[in-house]
Design an enzyme around this catalytic site. Structure first.
Site, short mmCIF file in Angstrom:
data_model
loop_
_atom_site.label_atom_id
_atom_site.label_comp_id
_atom_site.label_asym_id
_atom_site.label_seq_id
_atom_site.Cartn_x
_atom_site.Cartn_y
_atom_site.Cartn_z
N LYS A 100 7.64 -11.12 -5.74
CA LYS A 100 6.58 -12.10 -5.95
C LYS A 100 6.55 -12.51 -7.41
CE LYS A 100 1.69 -12.74 -6.45
NZ LYS A 100 2.06 -13.47 -7.66
N GLU A 108 4.02 -0.47 -14.13
CA GLU A 108 4.31 -0.74 -15.55
C GLU A 108 3.18 -1.61 -16.06
OE1 GLU A 108 6.68 0.48 -17.29
OE2 GLU A 108 8.02 1.27 -15.77
N CYS A 149 4.30 -6.46 -23.29
CA CYS A 149 3.56 -5.23 -22.98
C CYS A 149 3.71 -4.21 -24.09
CB CYS A 149 4.05 -4.67 -21.66
SG CYS A 149 5.82 -4.41 -21.64
N GLU A 205 -6.47 -4.88 -25.02
CA GLU A 205 -5.18 -5.58 -25.15
C GLU A 205 -5.43 -7.09 -25.30
OE1 GLU A 205 -2.70 -5.74 -21.61
OE2 GLU A 205 -0.90 -5.37 -22.82
P1 NAD Z 1 -1.78 -9.45 -13.73
O1 NAD Z 1 -1.97 -8.02 -13.42
O2 NAD Z 1 -2.96 -10.35 -13.71
O3 NAD Z 1 -0.73 -10.14 -12.71
C1 NAD Z 1 0.53 -9.59 -12.48
C2 NAD Z 1 0.99 -9.96 -11.08
O4 NAD Z 1 0.14 -9.33 -10.13
C3 NAD Z 1 0.96 -11.46 -10.78
O5 NAD Z 1 2.10 -11.81 -10.05
C4 NAD Z 1 -0.30 -11.59 -9.92
O6 NAD Z 1 -0.28 -12.68 -9.03
C5 NAD Z 1 -0.27 -10.29 -9.15
N1 NAD Z 1 -1.58 -9.91 -8.60
C6 NAD Z 1 -2.80 -10.25 -9.04
N2 NAD Z 1 -3.75 -9.70 -8.24
C7 NAD Z 1 -3.10 -8.99 -7.28
C8 NAD Z 1 -3.53 -8.19 -6.17
N3 NAD Z 1 -4.83 -8.01 -5.89
N4 NAD Z 1 -2.59 -7.60 -5.41
C9 NAD Z 1 -1.28 -7.75 -5.69
N5 NAD Z 1 -0.81 -8.51 -6.71
C10 NAD Z 1 -1.71 -9.12 -7.50
O7 NAD Z 1 -1.03 -9.45 -15.11
P2 NAD Z 1 -0.82 -10.69 -16.06
O8 NAD Z 1 -2.15 -10.96 -16.68
O9 NAD Z 1 -0.08 -11.76 -15.34
O10 NAD Z 1 0.18 -10.05 -17.14
C11 NAD Z 1 -0.23 -9.41 -18.26
C12 NAD Z 1 -0.27 -7.90 -18.10
O11 NAD Z 1 1.02 -7.39 -17.72
C13 NAD Z 1 -0.59 -7.23 -19.41
O12 NAD Z 1 -1.53 -6.20 -19.23
C14 NAD Z 1 0.76 -6.67 -19.85
O13 NAD Z 1 0.69 -5.62 -20.77
C15 NAD Z 1 1.36 -6.27 -18.56
N6 NAD Z 1 2.81 -6.10 -18.69
C16 NAD Z 1 3.35 -4.83 -18.61
C17 NAD Z 1 4.72 -4.63 -18.77
C18 NAD Z 1 5.34 -3.25 -18.69
O14 NAD Z 1 6.55 -3.16 -18.47
N7 NAD Z 1 4.60 -2.17 -18.86
C19 NAD Z 1 5.54 -5.72 -19.01
C20 NAD Z 1 4.97 -6.99 -19.09
C21 NAD Z 1 3.60 -7.15 -18.92
#
Ligand code: NAD
Length: 487
Positions: free
Chosen positions: A173, A248, A282, A379
């Protein structure tokens, strides 16, 4: 407007609905995306399940799987520019970085191509006569891979690569914010010749698409990258299908500079740690912890560097800092900066949303010394550096670990003994010493505490996509003895 399609069961299709994607550099709609909801998700998961159990993929040898992954690696390498332009256009990440990162994504696929036929079971020296016992490493099942907007091809590769090496099938996704690169990548999966249903790529919104995917009864494992709030939803959803999870998540990573460090070099690494990718990383080194005697000098160097950064159109190769991916993200950053300054922290540079189109935000440094600033706990996921000073090594350790997160960390010192003490003391999944923001397919990556669990990269990541089957084979021709005694 460009139109993108979903990739389900080896075919391209329009989604159940469609939504517009905005160009972060202008704020204007530039593409139409297919929105997957429950029906598309169900179709994709069922296709992945069929591919896992029946047909060509299920019969393929591990070496043949590796060859397909190798072909995919070649195609990514041949299409770096096209993919990079899609990612830059749809997410605002600068072309300099998307080009370099996607070229490296090819190496991730190559690494897992090589691992596919090295995933072995074991023959056990069992403690019973006339018995052969061995373990087989079988694919864990259908994998739901969910990624956020930043570095989508990279974050997908660290899931798709090991999952395919292990023989799994996937539904990927893409984020609803900037899904173009992954939807474009689907063409390469198709061209590489993977059987239908092995890799399915959709996009959609969390509550509809994400929830339907993570609670689907045929999903065995959810590999998620995103925020901790979403991770909690996913873990709750996994109560339905009891899928295993790897998470992650975010970070508030300390970047620790001792006065004995080369400050010029540390400052360059700090710029990479917080301003590269416009801070949407991240592992962003978002908390600078600096030994008090070096603070003024380091802040002076950093201020000059921050103010000299080239901000501009992400497709321009001269640009160093592009826009944020969404307006929502920029507004979140501005609100957090405002709360931080209201709490008494001092702006060293930046801190103000500029006029004009696009979701730009300037490199910002905030001196948080002597304040209980929210910027030290939350963050930003943007180009904002919070600074605190310390007197002793013990204080540096205490500050470094004073966070709910534990993803990454950086230590800058010329003392070898101190570096070793810090490596042991820091509670985070990655410690970089005299460097920052280095990754490799060979090195495991992942967090402690609210930064999640599970590791991506390395051999262990491929093993995480397998489950062990134990086989007992009796080698005696004698009749089975007393059936009421367990042996
Ligand atoms: P997010 O958690 O809002 O969204 C991530 C994904 O999850 C999207 O595809 C979204 O559509 C999906 N999603 C949202 N609600 C959901 C649900 N209820 N069930 C299943 N999927 C759902 O994250 P974001 O705001 O898009 O990205 C930023 C975050 O990602 C930051 O906290 C960042 O630190 C983290 N991040 C972590 C890493 C790592 O490797 N540790 C890498 C990159 C980003």
């Amino acid at each position: 407007m460009r139109r993108f399609q979903s990739y389900i069961d080896g075919a391209f299709s329009d989604g159940e609905a469609r939504f517009e994607s905005l160009d972060p550099a202008t704020g204007e709609a530039w593409a139409e995306m297919p929105e997957a909801r429950e029906a598309d998700v169900d179709r994709a998961v069922r296709a992945a399940d069929r591919a896992l159990l029946e047909g060509e993929w299920a019969r393929l040898t591990a070496s043949a799987r590796g060859k397909l992954l190798g072909r995919l690696a070649d195609l990514v390498a041949e299409n770096v520019q096209t993919l990079a332009e899609l990612e830059t256009r749809d997410t605002g990440k600068i072309i300099r970085e998307t080009s370099a990162q996607i070229a490296y994504v090819a190496d991730y696929y190559r690494y897992y191509a090589g691992l596919a036929d090295k995933i072995e079971g074991a023959v056990l020296p069992i403690d019973k006569p006339d018995m052969e016992v061995w373990t087989r490493r079988e694919p864990v099942g259908v994998v739901a891979a969910i990624v956020p907007w930043n570095s989508q091809l990279f974050l997908a590769a660290v899931k798709i690569g090991p999952a395919l090496a292990a023989g799994c099938t996937l539904v990927v996704k893409a984020s609803e914010d900037g899904p173009a690169p992954l939807l474009g990548f689907a063409r390469l999966v198709h061209e590489a010749g993977f059987p239908a249903g092995v890799v399915n790529i959709v996009t959609g919104f969390g509550p509809s698409c994400g929830t339907a995917l993570t609670r689907h009864p045929l999903v065995a494992h959810v590999a998620f990258t995103g925020g901790p709030g979403t991770a909690r939803h996913i873990v709750r959803n996994s109560a339905e299908n009891l899928a295993s999870t790897s998470l992650e998540l975010g970070g508030k990573s300390p970047f620790i500079v001792f006065a004995d460090a080369d400050l010029e070099s540390a400052a360059n690494a700090q710029v990479a740690a917080i301003f590269a990718a416009t801070g949407q990383s991240c592992v962003a080194g978002s908390r600078l912890l600096v030994e008090r005697s070096a603070k003024d000098r380091l802040l002076e160097i950093l201020k000059t560097k921050a103010e000299g950064v080239a901000i501009g159109a992400p497709l321009d190769r001269a640009t160093e800092v592009g826009p944020l991916c969404t307006r929502r993200q920029r507004d979140h950053i501005q609100a957090l900066v405002d709360r931080t300054t209201q709490a008494g922290a001092r702006l060293v540079t930046g801190g103000q949303t500029p006029e004009g189109p696009g979701w730009f935000y300037p490199p910002t440094i905030i001196d948080c010394d002597g304040t209980a600033s929210p910027a030290l706990a939350e963050e930003f996921f943007g180009p904002v550096l919070s600074v605190v000073s310390f007197e002793t090594e013990a204080e540096a350790v205490r500050l470094a670990n004073d966070t709910n997160y534990g993803l990454a960390s950086g230590v800058f010192t010329t003392s070898l003994t101190r570096a070793h003490r810090m490596i042991r003391a820091i509670r985070a999944g990655v410690v970089w010493v005299n460097t920052y923001r280095a990754v490799s397919p060979i090195a495991p990556f992942g967090g402690f505490k609210l930064s999640g669990h599970g590791r991506e990269g390395g051999l262990a990541a491929a093993l995480d996509y397998t489950r062990t089957k134990t086989v007992w084979l009796r080698t005696s021709d004698d009749p089975i003895p007393d059936p009421f005694v367990m042996r």
